[in-house]
Write a protein that holds these residues in place. Structure first.
Motif, PDB file in Angstrom:
ATOM      1  N   LEU A   1      -8.364   5.113   0.816  1.00 50.99           N
ATOM      2  CA  LEU A   1      -8.018   6.016  -0.386  1.00 50.99           C
ATOM      3  C   LEU A   1      -7.164   7.226   0.032  1.00 50.99           C
ATOM      4  O   LEU A   1      -7.300   7.754   1.048  1.00 50.99           O
ATOM      5  N   LEU A   2      -6.239   7.711  -0.878  1.00 51.71           N
ATOM      6  CA  LEU A   2      -5.259   8.769  -0.491  1.00 51.71           C
ATOM      7  C   LEU A   2      -5.565  10.277  -1.333  1.00 51.71           C
ATOM      8  O   LEU A   2      -4.925  11.160  -1.080  1.00 51.71           O
ATOM      9  N   THR A   3      -6.752  10.100  -2.394  1.00 49.91           N
ATOM     10  CA  THR A   3      -7.018  11.289  -3.026  1.00 49.91           C
ATOM     11  C   THR A   3      -8.548  11.652  -2.964  1.00 49.91           C
ATOM     12  O   THR A   3      -9.409  10.708  -2.839  1.00 49.91           O
ATOM     13  N   GLU A   4      -8.718  13.141  -2.996  1.00 49.78           N
ATOM     14  CA  GLU A   4     -10.108  13.281  -2.803  1.00 49.78           C
ATOM     15  C   GLU A   4     -10.841  13.064  -4.189  1.00 49.78           C
ATOM     16  O   GLU A   4     -12.130  12.673  -3.903  1.00 49.78           O
TER      17      GLU A   4
ATOM     18  N   ASP B   1       0.861  -1.120   0.080  1.00 51.83           N
ATOM     19  CA  ASP B   1       0.132  -0.014   0.092  1.00 51.83           C
ATOM     20  C   ASP B   1       0.771   1.323  -0.022  1.00 51.83           C
ATOM     21  O   ASP B   1       1.908   1.394   0.677  1.00 51.83           O
ATOM     22  N   ALA B   2       0.393   2.261  -0.735  1.00 52.80           N
ATOM     23  CA  ALA B   2       1.324   3.490  -0.864  1.00 52.80           C
ATOM     24  C   ALA B   2       0.752   4.296   0.501  1.00 52.80           C
ATOM     25  O   ALA B   2      -0.203   3.827   1.177  1.00 52.80           O
ATOM     26  N   GLU B   3       1.588   5.327   0.726  1.00 49.79           N
ATOM     27  CA  GLU B   3       1.332   6.174   1.705  1.00 49.79           C
ATOM     28  C   GLU B   3       0.919   7.577   1.309  1.00 49.79           C
ATOM     29  O   GLU B   3       1.133   8.257   0.340  1.00 49.79           O
ATOM     30  N   ALA B   4       0.329   8.397   2.384  1.00 48.49           N
ATOM     31  CA  ALA B   4      -0.033   9.734   2.112  1.00 48.49           C
ATOM     32  C   ALA B   4       0.899  10.516   1.419  1.00 48.49           C
ATOM     33  O   ALA B   4       0.924  11.556   0.632  1.00 48.49           O
ATOM     34  N   GLU B   5       2.230  10.209   1.991  1.00 50.13           N
ATOM     35  CA  GLU B   5       3.382  10.949   1.541  1.00 50.13           C
ATOM     36  C   GLU B   5       3.857  10.703   0.239  1.00 50.13           C
ATOM     37  O   GLU B   5       5.076  11.070  -0.323  1.00 50.13           O
ATOM     38  N   ALA B   6       3.208   9.599  -0.511  1.00 49.80           N
ATOM     39  CA  ALA B   6       3.852   9.190  -1.628  1.00 49.80           C
ATOM     40  C   ALA B   6       3.606  10.209  -2.902  1.00 49.80           C
ATOM     41  O   ALA B   6       2.855  10.961  -2.486  1.00 49.80           O
ATOM     42  N   ASP B   7       4.244  10.142  -4.007  1.00 48.81           N
ATOM     43  CA  ASP B   7       4.164  10.983  -4.893  1.00 48.81           C
ATOM     44  C   ASP B   7       2.903  10.891  -5.751  1.00 48.81           C
ATOM     45  O   ASP B   7       2.243  10.092  -5.367  1.00 48.81           O
ATOM     46  N   THR B   8       2.286  12.041  -6.224  1.00 49.86           N
ATOM     47  CA  THR B   8       0.879  12.096  -6.890  1.00 49.86           C
ATOM     48  C   THR B   8       0.643  10.911  -7.781  1.00 49.86           C
ATOM     49  O   THR B   8      -0.189  10.394  -7.611  1.00 49.86           O
ATOM     50  N   ASN B   9       1.424  10.464  -8.475  1.00 52.11           N
ATOM     51  CA  ASN B   9       1.320   9.336  -9.415  1.00 52.11           C
ATOM     52  C   ASN B   9       1.056   8.099  -8.664  1.00 52.11           C
ATOM     53  O   ASN B   9       0.183   7.286  -9.159  1.00 52.11           O
ATOM     54  N   THR B  10       1.883   7.713  -7.859  1.00 48.11           N
ATOM     55  CA  THR B  10       1.705   6.630  -7.045  1.00 48.11           C
ATOM     56  C   THR B  10       0.233   6.456  -6.144  1.00 48.11           C
ATOM     57  O   THR B  10      -0.480   5.648  -6.341  1.00 48.11           O
ATOM     58  N   ARG B  11       0.068   7.563  -5.587  1.00 46.77           N
ATOM     59  CA  ARG B  11      -1.314   7.820  -5.033  1.00 46.77           C
ATOM     60  C   ARG B  11      -2.337   7.666  -5.769  1.00 46.77           C
ATOM     61  O   ARG B  11      -3.492   6.781  -5.829  1.00 46.77           O
TER      62      ARG B  11
END
Length: 233
Positions: free
Chosen positions: A217-220, A174-184
């Motif tokens: 989820l990491l993005t609105e 799982d990615a984290e909130a601090e990951a880069d935009t494309n990963t999220r």
């Protein structure tokens, strides 16, 4: 072998011409195979106005052949790249239609989220298509990114783009909130694709499943898509 369109032996009258510098108006002499020229009067560099860059939008040897590609052609190359990556993904999965369908869903969600989150479509969508191509490869996560790298190199993608895609493809947890935009973006696209694929099988627990996905989820943008995703059978 030199491309016939760029070989002077096949040139017709008009292969050498003059074009007006867009900065100062001075006439600048062009050979038809020159992609750019510098104005001797003001020093401005500008693109050959008569050159057909059509093949450059897909040919992986374009930069070696032409020596220079305008920014609009570079953008077009990467816009076309995701479509060619989709074809390579289908070749890799052969008749595994379930995995093909899942990759298409992930890419579809990645494209929607990218439009809102401002990621790089060429990176995010290519990673979405290739995410599972190397899944299950031996010797760790990085080994799993090898097929993706080979595909992108074969398609002539930029090395920076290849590295960015392979970082996502090789990042299986799982990615984290601090990951880069494309990963999220790809992380969230996968969650939505999985929910679409399996949500109807557990419609009785729809509310709990939806809330569990929302927390991950990491993005609105993905959360907004989740609200519109039907769960009923």
């Amino acid at each position: 072998m030199k491309c016939p369109g760029q070989d002077s032996r096949f040139w017709q009258p008009g292969a050498i011409f003059e074009a007006k510098c867009p900065e100062c108006g001075q006439m600048v002499e062009f050979f038809k195979d020159e992609s750019k020229r510098r104005c001797r009067a003001c020093g401005h560099m500008f693109v050959n106005p008569r050159m057909d860059f059509g093949c450059a939008s897909y040919c992986k040897f374009a930069e070696q052949c032409l020596g220079y590609l305008p920014p609009e052609i570079l953008a077009q190359r990467e816009a076309l790249l995701k479509d060619r990556v989709a074809i390579e993904m289908k070749k890799a999965f052969k008749k595994d239609f379930r995995r093909i369908a899942r990759a298409m869903k992930v890419a579809r969600y990645a494209e929607k989220i990218t439009l809102q989150e401002g990621g790089d479509p060429a990176v995010a969508i290519s990673a979405a298509y290739l995410r599972d191509v190397g899944a299950g490869a031996a010797d760790g996560e990085e080994r799993g990114a090898t097929p993706a790298r080979e595909i992108l190199q074969r398609l002539g993608a930029r090395e920076e783009l290849i590295d960015a895609v392979c970082r996502i493809v090789g990042h299986r947890h799982d990615a984290e909130a601090e990951a880069d935009t494309n990963t999220r973006i790809v992380h969230d696209a996968e969650l939505l694709a999985d929910l679409e694929e399996h949500g109807k099988e557990a419609a009785a627990d729809a509310a709990a499943i939806r809330e569990g996905i929302r927390r991950r989820l990491l993005t609105e943008s993905a959360r907004a898509l989740l609200d519109d995703l039907p769960m009923e059978a």
